[in-house]
Scaffold this active site. Sequence first.
Site, PDB file in Angstrom:
ATOM      1  N   GLY A  43      19.800  -4.292   0.662  1.00  0.00           N
ATOM      2  CA  GLY A  43      19.232  -3.120   1.320  1.00  0.00           C
ATOM      3  C   GLY A  43      19.464  -3.154   2.824  1.00  0.00           C
ATOM      4  O   GLY A  43      20.455  -3.693   3.315  1.00  0.00           O
ATOM      5  N   SER A  44      18.512  -2.619   3.567  1.00  0.00           N
ATOM      6  CA  SER A  44      18.718  -2.353   4.997  1.00  0.00           C
ATOM      7  C   SER A  44      18.906  -3.584   5.857  1.00  0.00           C
ATOM      8  O   SER A  44      19.347  -3.465   7.006  1.00  0.00           O
ATOM      9  CB  SER A  44      17.556  -1.517   5.530  1.00  0.00           C
ATOM     10  OG  SER A  44      17.589  -0.216   4.977  1.00  0.00           O
ATOM     11  N   VAL A  45      18.567  -4.762   5.362  1.00  0.00           N
ATOM     12  CA  VAL A  45      18.810  -5.967   6.156  1.00  0.00           C
ATOM     13  C   VAL A  45      20.304  -6.213   6.356  1.00  0.00           C
ATOM     14  O   VAL A  45      20.688  -7.071   7.151  1.00  0.00           O
ATOM     15  CB  VAL A  45      18.139  -7.212   5.535  1.00  0.00           C
ATOM     16  CG1 VAL A  45      16.638  -7.148   5.697  1.00  0.00           C
ATOM     17  CG2 VAL A  45      18.498  -7.349   4.079  1.00  0.00           C
ATOM     18  N   PHE A  46      21.154  -5.467   5.685  1.00  0.00           N
ATOM     19  CA  PHE A  46      22.605  -5.554   5.878  1.00  0.00           C
ATOM     20  C   PHE A  46      23.040  -4.893   7.189  1.00  0.00           C
ATOM     21  O   PHE A  46      24.103  -5.219   7.733  1.00  0.00           O
ATOM     22  CB  PHE A  46      23.315  -4.861   4.703  1.00  0.00           C
ATOM     23  CG  PHE A  46      24.191  -5.777   3.896  1.00  0.00           C
ATOM     24  CD1 PHE A  46      23.790  -7.060   3.593  1.00  0.00           C
ATOM     25  CD2 PHE A  46      25.424  -5.349   3.408  1.00  0.00           C
ATOM     26  CE1 PHE A  46      24.592  -7.908   2.833  1.00  0.00           C
ATOM     27  CE2 PHE A  46      26.236  -6.183   2.654  1.00  0.00           C
ATOM     28  CZ  PHE A  46      25.816  -7.462   2.377  1.00  0.00           C
TER      29      PHE A  46
END
Length: 214
Positions: A43-46
């Site tokens: 998810g958004s931690v990428f």
Amino acid sequence: VIDPKTGAVMALAQRPTHNPNDTRKLTSAALRNQAVADVFEPGSVFKPFVAAAAVEENLVSAKTVIDCENGRFRIGRTTISDEHPEKLITVSEVIKVSSNIGAAKLAFALGAERTLDYLKDFGFSRATELGLSGEAAGAMRSAKTIKPIELATTSYGHGVNATALQLASAVATLANGGVRMEPYLVAEIQDPNGAPIRVFEPNMDRRVVSKETA
């Protein structure tokens, strides 16, 4: 928990767990090391990794303004959206408000090959070889066959998978000034008297981005 400067795994825990002294209640699920064997969509931690790649390639700076399209952006037949719609925001703010559209535009600026190459350099889609059994490598699409919408979703951690260990190692790379250290679990092996038989030293994998970018 990883020491960014050395790659040493300082702690690794999971739930549910089991008491190895009580074999009566032992289940096969309790023996599976989820931190290295299970994959999930990050998810958004990428997004920080894609942003770091774009900064490293001198395509943007932290203050470059990105048009986040008021929260809706059409890619082919598909529309991606942001939970917190924004119009014009900086690259830093793309990370702060977690804009899918901003991350997708950074990936488009990089192109598929550079985006995926950087993500691989951060340690995704390749096993860490920590030494624990059952470690998964994770998976990403190929730059040759990835579609625009797939590149967009990859930029914000969907349609790609990774282990908790890979993710921790990638974040540690940014914390270590852009240098990825190979994760390792054992510091030394000792004889029965406590004298070291073999000592494991930190091992640098590669520099992924510059210290300034990190």
